[in-house]
Design a protein around this motif. Structure first.
Motif, PDB file in Angstrom:
ATOM      1  N   ILE A  47       0.818  -1.211   0.000  1.00 28.18           N
ATOM      2  CA  ILE A  47       0.000   0.000   0.000  1.00 28.18           C
ATOM      3  C   ILE A  47       0.855   1.266   0.000  1.00 28.18           C
ATOM      4  O   ILE A  47       0.433   2.304  -0.526  1.00 28.18           O
ATOM      5  CB  ILE A  47      -0.977   0.025   1.198  1.00 28.18           C
ATOM      6  CG1 ILE A  47      -0.219   0.080   2.529  1.00 28.18           C
ATOM      7  CG2 ILE A  47      -1.923  -1.163   1.162  1.00 28.18           C
ATOM      8  CD1 ILE A  47      -1.133   0.285   3.737  1.00 28.18           C
ATOM      9  N   VAL A  48       2.058   1.171   0.553  1.00 29.92           N
ATOM     10  CA  VAL A  48       2.915   2.362   0.607  1.00 29.92           C
ATOM     11  C   VAL A  48       3.577   2.637  -0.734  1.00 29.92           C
ATOM     12  O   VAL A  48       3.560   3.760  -1.239  1.00 29.92           O
ATOM     13  CB  VAL A  48       3.973   2.218   1.718  1.00 29.92           C
ATOM     14  CG1 VAL A  48       5.032   3.322   1.602  1.00 29.92           C
ATOM     15  CG2 VAL A  48       3.314   2.269   3.085  1.00 29.92           C
ATOM     16  N   TYR A  49       4.155   1.603  -1.352  1.00 24.78           N
ATOM     17  CA  TYR A  49       4.970   1.832  -2.537  1.00 24.78           C
ATOM     18  C   TYR A  49       4.216   1.691  -3.853  1.00 24.78           C
ATOM     19  O   TYR A  49       4.695   2.146  -4.882  1.00 24.78           O
ATOM     20  CB  TYR A  49       6.179   0.895  -2.513  1.00 24.78           C
ATOM     21  CG  TYR A  49       7.177   1.340  -1.466  1.00 24.78           C
ATOM     22  CD1 TYR A  49       8.094   2.350  -1.728  1.00 24.78           C
ATOM     23  CD2 TYR A  49       7.158   0.789  -0.188  1.00 24.78           C
ATOM     24  CE1 TYR A  49       8.978   2.778  -0.763  1.00 24.78           C
ATOM     25  CE2 TYR A  49       8.042   1.216   0.783  1.00 24.78           C
ATOM     26  CZ  TYR A  49       8.948   2.212   0.488  1.00 24.78           C
ATOM     27  OH  TYR A  49       9.818   2.641   1.449  1.00 24.78           O
ATOM     28  N   ARG A  50       3.038   1.073  -3.812  1.00 30.78           N
ATOM     29  CA  ARG A  50       2.255   0.997  -5.042  1.00 30.78           C
ATOM     30  C   ARG A  50       1.072   1.952  -5.025  1.00 30.78           C
ATOM     31  O   ARG A  50       0.704   2.507  -6.051  1.00 30.78           O
ATOM     32  CB  ARG A  50       1.775  -0.441  -5.272  1.00 30.78           C
ATOM     33  CG  ARG A  50       2.916  -1.354  -5.699  1.00 30.78           C
ATOM     34  CD  ARG A  50       2.398  -2.698  -6.181  1.00 30.78           C
ATOM     35  NE  ARG A  50       3.478  -3.510  -6.720  1.00 30.78           N
ATOM     36  CZ  ARG A  50       3.342  -4.768  -7.107  1.00 30.78           C
ATOM     37  NH1 ARG A  50       2.155  -5.373  -7.024  1.00 30.78           N
ATOM     38  NH2 ARG A  50       4.370  -5.435  -7.582  1.00 30.78           N
ATOM     39  N   LYS A  51       0.485   2.130  -3.846  1.00 27.60           N
ATOM     40  CA  LYS A  51      -0.665   3.015  -3.749  1.00 27.60           C
ATOM     41  C   LYS A  51      -0.322   4.347  -3.102  1.00 27.60           C
ATOM     42  O   LYS A  51      -1.192   5.171  -2.855  1.00 27.60           O
ATOM     43  CB  LYS A  51      -1.778   2.310  -2.963  1.00 27.60           C
ATOM     44  CG  LYS A  51      -2.248   1.018  -3.634  1.00 27.60           C
ATOM     45  CD  LYS A  51      -3.378   0.369  -2.854  1.00 27.60           C
ATOM     46  CE  LYS A  51      -3.836  -0.920  -3.543  1.00 27.60           C
ATOM     47  NZ  LYS A  51      -4.939  -1.589  -2.811  1.00 27.60           N
ATOM     48  N   LYS A  52       0.979   4.507  -2.764  1.00 22.46           N
ATOM     49  CA  LYS A  52       1.496   5.772  -2.222  1.00 22.46           C
ATOM     50  C   LYS A  52       0.785   6.188  -0.936  1.00 22.46           C
ATOM     51  O   LYS A  52       0.466   7.357  -0.734  1.00 22.46           O
ATOM     52  CB  LYS A  52       1.390   6.892  -3.270  1.00 22.46           C
ATOM     53  CG  LYS A  52       2.065   6.580  -4.588  1.00 22.46           C
ATOM     54  CD  LYS A  52       3.536   6.296  -4.421  1.00 22.46           C
ATOM     55  CE  LYS A  52       4.215   5.998  -5.758  1.00 22.46           C
ATOM     56  NZ  LYS A  52       5.623   5.612  -5.585  1.00 22.46           N
TER      57      LYS A  52
END
Length: 582
Positions: free
Chosen positions: A178-183
């Protein structure tokens, strides 16, 4: 002596070290440049080179270097009394570990994120590079064996901790996605994951059905399961295999998918763990019952104290992490002070908490000396004494002892697992580097190099015979781990010193701790290799430790001779890749 006073003295010294000394080193010695383009940006690949927020990177760096060693080393070293251990932890953190970790990070960032092993080639020469890589390879191999042994034993001793540790893995992967793909942000999901882990730990402490107790499943010591192993030994074997499968996967995944988010969760575990311990300390206000110095010690503290406490005062493994993974994720060069020096301070706080937990555990000095009656007993009882002592401190803030022991075990295992898969990742880098050097093409492949690392680590922990029965490898290797670790730290400080000298800067900040560490470590290692492990003294020959120790000692002396020859050369060198004099 009152334990609160000891804690306050240590904390205040750490504050002064970070506030003033690290600032001086950053501005006047390492001369950090906020506009320098770091390797994380220059070589961004989404796998190893990933620009990372300094708080997240601090979490990765700290939990990678913390492991169980800053707990185990001090918990053993209080055998000589709490005063020598306290002084070495505080002084070593401020004047040695801080500049070492910080310096290794800066040196690597200035040279494409290369490891200290590779940089030995540029600063000393090709022979030194190869020798250094072999020393590092042996060290990380021992780290893998020691920490796999520690984790497996903790899983067997504290089965209520297993569920929480296992839950962390899918939670960390979810956070990374969620952090690195959905920012998204990492803070709230990490806190939610930590809360979930501790709820699982609390419930498992009270519900036996949720405790993954392999020895009970396999019938305990009385039942032979397979290969002539009883239930406990076979449980150890199963845990080692599971851990090796896990580290294989974890060390080959992109850092953002598991390593960074899991380490960020663990950084919060550190904060929670330290808060529990220090708040428990301040509320319970215990007295130190262990002696300041142990006049009855059967093993002299000088120079063994300085290798027994490695992590928590200074550790060569920190330089490997700083230059191996952290330097590839540093967003701004000015973040290096926060990540490197403050990471060392965090570990110093953990080591200080370990000392206090052990020396306040016992009802009297006689009880302490009864358990710590010899150095061998201290080595065998140290980790268990810490967990019991930490649990006792936690009861000061009304946490039941069984739940406190489970939570402390979860924290120790989480840190040790972080160190383990970071170490396997580093070992993969080194094997690939040696494959390139000797033109063994298969070793340059990620899965081949990782397989070699995992299989050799499993063999080293499982095969040696020792006093702990089947799988004594980690226990047997612990004495060599300390000396090798400190020797690596001394060589890393030597590399930083050469670099500073060639820049025309004040290199005394690294030369002085380097000289002290080299003298203590070579002295201790020489004693062990020649008089203990060779069989020439009063003890029987230990072939494994003698061979590994003799090889490391010979390689280290060779590197030191070449390094001092290089150090005496006043010519300013230029790196083949970048201006190393920047």
């Amino acid at each position: 002596m009152n334990a609160i006073l000891l804690a306050l003295i240590g904390m205040f010294a750490f504050y002064l070290g970070y506030r003033y000394y690290s600032k001086f080193v950053a501005e006047k010695i390492y001369r950090l440049d906020p506009n320098y383009t770091t390797p994380a940006h220059k070589f961004k690949d989404g796998v190893d080179f990933v620009p990372t927020n300094k708080f997240v990177l601090w979490g990765h760096h700290f939990t990678s270097v913390a492991g169980a060693a800053p707990i185990l080393g001090p918990a053993i070293a209080v055998y000589w009394g709490w005063l020598p251990a306290f002084i070495w932890v505080v002084a070593g953190t401020i004047f040695a570990a801080g500049v070492h970790d910080f310096g290794a990070l800066v040196l690597s960032v200035r040279n494409k994120g290369q490891s200290v092993g590779t940089l030995a080639n540029k600063l000393i020469g090709q022979r030194a590079k190869i020798l250094f890589l072999f020393i590092i390879l042996i060290l990380v191999l021992m780290v893998n064996a020691v920490f796999a042994w520690v984790i497996s034993n903790l899983f067997i001793t504290f089965p209520a901790s297993v569920l929480s540790v296992f839950i962390q893995i899918p939670l960390a992967i979810w956070i990374g996605t969620i952090v690195y793909r959905k920012k998204g942000g990492m803070l709230l999901p990490s806190l939610a994951a930590l809360a979930t882990m501790y709820i699982a730990a609390i419930v498992a402490s009270r519900v036996p059905a949720l405790q993954i107790d392999l020895p009970r499943y396999f019938g305990g010591e009385e039942n032979i399961v397979a290969f002539g192993l009883n239930g406990v030994a076979f449980s150890f074997f199963v845990w080692i295999i599971i851990l090796m499968i896990y580290v294989y996967i974890a060390s080959t995944l992109p850092v953002w998918r598991l390593l960074q988010p899991r380490d960020y969760i663990n950084s919060h575990q550190l904060v929670v763990g330290l808060l529990i311990l220090y708040l428990g300390l301040f509320f319970s206000n215990p007295e130190i019952t262990a002696p300041a110095t142990n006049s009855a010690a059967d093993t002299p503290w000088f120079p063994l104290l300085f290798i027994t406490i490695a992590c928590g005062a200074i550790s060569g493994f920190h330089g490997l992490v700083a230059s191996g993974t952290s330097s590839k994720q540093l967003n701004k060069e000015t973040d290096a002070r926060f990540v490197g020096y403050l990471g060392a301070v965090g570990e110093g706080l953990l080591a200080l908490a370990a000392i206090i937990a052990v020396v306040t555990l016992f009802n009297s000095s006689g009880d302490f000396l009864g358990v710590y009656s010899s150095f061998d007993n201290a080595s065998g009882e140290g980790l268990g004494s810490f967990i019991q002592g930490a649990g006792q401190l936690a009861t000061g803030i009304f946490i039941p002892a069984d739940i406190a022991n489970t939570i402390v075990a979860v924290i120790v295992v989480s840190f040790a697992a972080t160190t383990l898969d970071t170490s396997v990742r580093l070992m993969r880098y080194i094997i690939s580097e040696l494959g390139k050097e000797y033109k063994v093409r298969p070793l340059t492949k990620i899965h081949v190099a990782t397989t070699v690392a995992v299989v050799s680590s499993a063999a080293l922990v499982l095969l040696p015979e020792g006093p702990q029965g089947f799988g004594s490898g980690g226990y047997v290797l612990w004495p060599l781990f300390g000396t090798s670790n400190q020797l690596l730290a001394g060589i890393t400080l030597l590399l930083i010193t050469i670099w500073l000298k060639r820049q025309g800067r004040n290199y005394l900040v690294t030369l002085i701790p380097m000289g002290f560490l080299m003298i203590m470590t070579l002295w201790a290692m020489g004693q062990q290799v020649i008089f203990e492990w060779s069989g020439l003294g009063d003890t029987e020959m230990n072939l494994l430790l003698f061979l590994l120790g003799a090889i490391i000692l010979a390689f280290a002396v060779w590197i030191i001779l070449e390094a001092f020859a290089s150090l005496s050369n006043n010519k300013r060198h230029k790196s083949e890749d970048e201006d190393i004099s920047m």
